[in-house]
Write a protein that holds these residues in place. Sequence first.
Motif, mmCIF file in Angstrom:
data_model
loop_
_atom_site.group_PDB
_atom_site.id
_atom_site.type_symbol
_atom_site.label_atom_id
_atom_site.label_comp_id
_atom_site.label_asym_id
_atom_site.label_seq_id
_atom_site.Cartn_x
_atom_site.Cartn_y
_atom_site.Cartn_z
ATOM 1 N N ALA A 103 -10.087 32.720 -18.054
ATOM 2 C CA ALA A 103 -10.639 32.559 -16.544
ATOM 3 C C ALA A 103 -10.302 31.172 -16.029
ATOM 4 O O ALA A 103 -10.871 30.974 -14.892
ATOM 5 N N LEU A 104 -9.438 30.487 -16.452
ATOM 6 C CA LEU A 104 -8.922 29.083 -16.088
ATOM 7 C C LEU A 104 -7.503 29.174 -15.999
ATOM 8 O O LEU A 104 -6.781 29.909 -16.759
ATOM 9 N N ARG A 105 -7.003 28.163 -15.233
ATOM 10 C CA ARG A 105 -5.318 27.889 -14.963
ATOM 11 C C ARG A 105 -5.502 26.610 -14.606
ATOM 12 O O ARG A 105 -6.284 25.742 -14.404
ATOM 13 N N GLU A 106 -4.278 26.065 -14.841
ATOM 14 C CA GLU A 106 -3.610 24.417 -14.419
ATOM 15 C C GLU A 106 -3.799 24.366 -13.190
ATOM 16 O O GLU A 106 -3.405 25.319 -12.153
ATOM 17 N N PRO A 107 -3.940 23.310 -12.661
ATOM 18 C CA PRO A 107 -3.825 23.237 -11.122
ATOM 19 C C PRO A 107 -2.467 23.192 -10.717
ATOM 20 O O PRO A 107 -1.784 22.983 -11.419
ATOM 21 N N PHE A 108 -2.494 23.666 -9.370
ATOM 22 C CA PHE A 108 -1.158 23.819 -8.836
ATOM 23 C C PHE A 108 -0.529 22.414 -8.513
ATOM 24 O O PHE A 108 -1.122 21.350 -7.973
ATOM 25 N N ALA A 109 0.832 22.185 -8.895
ATOM 26 C CA ALA A 109 1.688 21.017 -8.634
ATOM 27 C C ALA A 109 2.401 20.966 -7.258
ATOM 28 O O ALA A 109 2.493 20.134 -6.603
ATOM 29 N N VAL A 110 2.734 22.311 -6.932
ATOM 30 C CA VAL A 110 3.326 22.595 -5.510
ATOM 31 C C VAL A 110 2.506 23.654 -4.815
ATOM 32 O O VAL A 110 2.075 24.543 -5.407
ATOM 33 N N SER A 111 2.480 23.728 -3.545
ATOM 34 C CA SER A 111 1.680 24.751 -2.826
ATOM 35 C C SER A 111 2.699 25.138 -1.774
ATOM 36 O O SER A 111 3.540 24.775 -1.313
ATOM 37 N N ARG A 112 2.552 26.600 -1.663
ATOM 38 C CA ARG A 112 3.392 27.352 -0.819
ATOM 39 C C ARG A 112 3.243 26.779 0.647
ATOM 40 O O ARG A 112 2.220 26.410 0.968
ATOM 41 N N GLY A 113 4.549 26.768 1.324
ATOM 42 C CA GLY A 113 4.681 26.004 2.591
ATOM 43 C C GLY A 113 4.881 24.650 2.731
ATOM 44 O O GLY A 113 4.963 24.302 3.890
ATOM 45 N N PRO A 133 8.462 25.861 -1.126
ATOM 46 C CA PRO A 133 8.106 26.798 -2.021
ATOM 47 C C PRO A 133 7.659 28.015 -1.557
ATOM 48 O O PRO A 133 6.822 27.915 -0.526
ATOM 49 N N LEU A 134 7.879 29.188 -2.138
ATOM 50 C CA LEU A 134 7.416 30.558 -1.321
ATOM 51 C C LEU A 134 6.086 31.068 -2.210
ATOM 52 O O LEU A 134 5.542 32.144 -1.769
ATOM 53 N N GLN A 135 5.585 30.114 -3.219
ATOM 54 C CA GLN A 135 4.335 30.505 -3.737
ATOM 55 C C GLN A 135 3.810 29.263 -4.402
ATOM 56 O O GLN A 135 4.427 28.286 -4.474
ATOM 57 N N ASP A 136 2.556 29.265 -4.590
ATOM 58 C CA ASP A 136 1.878 28.116 -5.320
ATOM 59 C C ASP A 136 2.150 28.202 -6.889
ATOM 60 O O ASP A 136 2.482 29.331 -7.324
ATOM 61 N N ALA A 137 2.422 27.133 -7.546
ATOM 62 C CA ALA A 137 2.957 27.068 -8.947
ATOM 63 C C ALA A 137 2.470 25.806 -9.455
ATOM 64 O O ALA A 137 2.178 24.772 -9.020
ATOM 65 N N ALA A 138 2.142 25.874 -10.995
ATOM 66 C CA ALA A 138 1.599 24.707 -11.843
ATOM 67 C C ALA A 138 3.088 24.208 -12.453
ATOM 68 O O ALA A 138 4.149 24.677 -12.306
#
Length: 169
Positions: A103-113, A133-138
């Motif tokens: 139920a957990l994930r790493e925080p995003f390093a880059v955000s979409r847009g 970036p075209l999507q959020d990503a860790a």
Amino acid sequence: MMFRLIAALRRGKTFSALRRAALVAPAVLIGLFSADAALAEARTAVVPKRIIYPGEEIDAGQLEVVEVTNPNIVKGFAEDISAVNGMVTKRTLLPGRVILTSALREPFAVSRGTTVQLVFDNGSMVLRASGTPLQDAAVGDLIKVRNKDSGVIVSGTVMGDGTVHVVAK
């Protein structure tokens, strides 16, 4: 009962009773030792003190460690606050319920847009450009990024400093 035992002793039929006792005693001792081992391995779980909503970053002050008393509890729950601190929730976490690591994930390093720096490194040649970036990503995720100058969409890996290292096709 005593008369039957005396009669059995006279007939010599106590061997089977002694054999049964000899087989039962080790089983009882093993049961006692395994119960002691289970008590010695008291497991703990991390539970929230209040409701934590999806997308919220978890802080150590929102959590507490409790002893697990249910032997049938599902595996895959957080056992230490340090493993959960700073993570972001994917779903609502309820107070007093264990926190599943799924139920957990790493925080995003880059955000979409947003604007990120694209880096292409080919030995002695290093190219840098701006991209969106075209999507959020860790960190460590492979994402698609649009080059701001050319409009070309490239794939790259998100690095810890917020840059995206472009992979060659």
